[in-house]
Design a protein around this motif. Sequence first.
Motif, PDB file in Angstrom:
ATOM      1  N   ALA A  35       2.359   1.743  -3.427  1.00 59.85           N
ATOM      2  CA  ALA A  35       1.370   2.266  -4.374  1.00 59.85           C
ATOM      3  C   ALA A  35       1.162   3.764  -4.179  1.00 59.85           C
ATOM      4  CB  ALA A  35       0.045   1.520  -4.215  1.00 59.85           C
ATOM      5  N   GLN A  36       1.109   4.202  -2.936  1.00 56.16           N
ATOM      6  CA  GLN A  36       0.943   5.626  -2.670  1.00 56.16           C
ATOM      7  C   GLN A  36       2.160   6.412  -3.148  1.00 56.16           C
ATOM      8  OE1 GLN A  36      -1.695   7.266  -1.636  1.00 56.16           O
ATOM      9  NE2 GLN A  36      -2.963   5.468  -1.245  1.00 56.16           N
ATOM     10  N   ALA A  37       3.343   5.888  -2.876  1.00 54.93           N
ATOM     11  CA  ALA A  37       4.561   6.587  -3.286  1.00 54.93           C
ATOM     12  C   ALA A  37       4.668   6.708  -4.805  1.00 54.93           C
ATOM     13  CB  ALA A  37       5.781   5.857  -2.726  1.00 54.93           C
ATOM     14  N   GLY A  76      -2.304   5.108  -5.722  1.00 58.54           N
ATOM     15  CA  GLY A  76      -3.240   4.743  -4.660  1.00 58.54           C
ATOM     16  C   GLY A  76      -4.699   4.839  -5.046  1.00 58.54           C
ATOM     17  N   ALA A  77      -5.056   5.855  -5.823  1.00 56.48           N
ATOM     18  CA  ALA A  77      -6.458   6.064  -6.173  1.00 56.48           C
ATOM     19  C   ALA A  77      -6.975   5.028  -7.156  1.00 56.48           C
ATOM     20  CB  ALA A  77      -6.642   7.467  -6.766  1.00 56.48           C
ATOM     21  N   ARG A 118       0.832  -1.202   0.000  1.00 57.81           N
ATOM     22  CA  ARG A 118       0.000   0.000   0.000  1.00 57.81           C
ATOM     23  C   ARG A 118       0.871   1.258   0.000  1.00 57.81           C
ATOM     24  NH1 ARG A 118      -3.087  -2.700   4.233  1.00 57.81           N
ATOM     25  NH2 ARG A 118      -5.011  -3.590   3.392  1.00 57.81           N
ATOM     26  N   ALA A 119       1.916   1.245   0.809  1.00 57.96           N
ATOM     27  CA  ALA A 119       2.817   2.399   0.866  1.00 57.96           C
ATOM     28  C   ALA A 119       3.515   2.602  -0.477  1.00 57.96           C
ATOM     29  CB  ALA A 119       3.844   2.203   1.986  1.00 57.96           C
ATOM     30  N   GLY A 127       2.118   7.063  -6.739  1.00 61.66           N
ATOM     31  CA  GLY A 127       0.984   7.828  -7.231  1.00 61.66           C
ATOM     32  C   GLY A 127      -0.141   6.980  -7.790  1.00 61.66           C
TER      33      GLY A 127
END
Length: 417
Positions: free
Chosen positions: A279-281, A285-286, A276-277, A283
């Motif tokens: 994916a957020q890093a 995540g959405a 998850r981290a 860009g």
Amino acid sequence: MAGAAAPAGTLVVVVKGYPRLSETFIAQELLGLERAGLALEIVALRHPTDAATHPVHAEIRAPVRYLPEYLYQECRRVLRGWWRARRLPGYRAARAAFLADLARDRSPNRVRRFGQALVLAAELDPRCTRLHAHFLHTPASVTRYASLLTGLPWTASAHAKDIWTSPDWDLAVKLADARWVVTCTRAGHARLNALAPTDGRVHLSYHGLDLDRFPPYPAPRPPRDGRGEPVRLLAVGRAVDKKGFDLLLAALARLPPALAWTLAHVGGGARLPALRAQAQALGLGARIEWLGALPQTAVLERYRAADLFVLPCRVSADGDRDGLPNVLVEAASQRLACLSTRVSGVPELLDDGVSGVLVEPGDVAALAAALERLIRDPALRERLGAAAEARVRAHFDHAACLGGLLALFGAGPAADA
């Protein structure tokens, strides 16, 4: 199995944990053995950790017994087991085997397996006539020691991690002692056969899929091509290194920003927070939905809602790898195009360019290129999915695959031939 004569006595099946969402193939096999007339008892080394179960678990009638997961937690039970087991005729042979193993593997795990075997042998139902282990690592260690203690024959099913992360000496002594061993890929069969004392002791037996639970997908999928409505990607598997989900995220980050896609991931696992981290890093995540572990009926709905299944398996640093992931067989049964890698048994299901797309494990650039191609080409996905489904329904029907295993157990029509 009409007309089949099942052997008398109870077959005790030793598993690492039960029930487990990630081991549907074991539950499916147990149910098939029961329906063929075998009397079973399930013995698990660990209690379940999953909050849910699959429907197949509720259909299995066999009683389940749990051995002490850690010996210090049930000291009295372990001592009672030792006191009774030391009177068994095979105690000296079992103790000698354990000490020989301990000399090469001086770990608490080795001691724990012998302690669990003492409890298993001491508490064994007198109706038990043989033992069977699922996985050749810790469950087979317990089963082998219990077999030596009691004099009962034992057999085993080998899968993936147990084959590729166990040392050769450990596999060799178990292959020498077991009546027979089955495994579920040609790659695993080749490794075990090279270590077995005689040809013919190791058998190839695919798990197959209960096609009654995975009926054909009833309608064509929408021709999404990444230009409007997002193409729906699906990944199913535990968040562990060998599944390669970090590589999938890295590949997705390479796709053109305007390409429309979403990803749903099904599965638990220790690496979920890190994924998850990541994916957020990156860009992403959405665009990603993390669903956690789901029962089989809910996973089937996800297969049917998806446009492309992705599982970028790889070989981990410790040698661990998948065999033939059942989720690939499940996805293919739903006419879902599959993208994976050339690891272990995957090419035994998917023929690159014919019934799926395969890239080299760890090749992020090739994975990204294959993703873009498949996202943009719904006709290709449809062709690959249709070919994959045809292969599953012709060659991976669980009822047919179970026949060879029943013959080894001395049940079913093949055993009477």
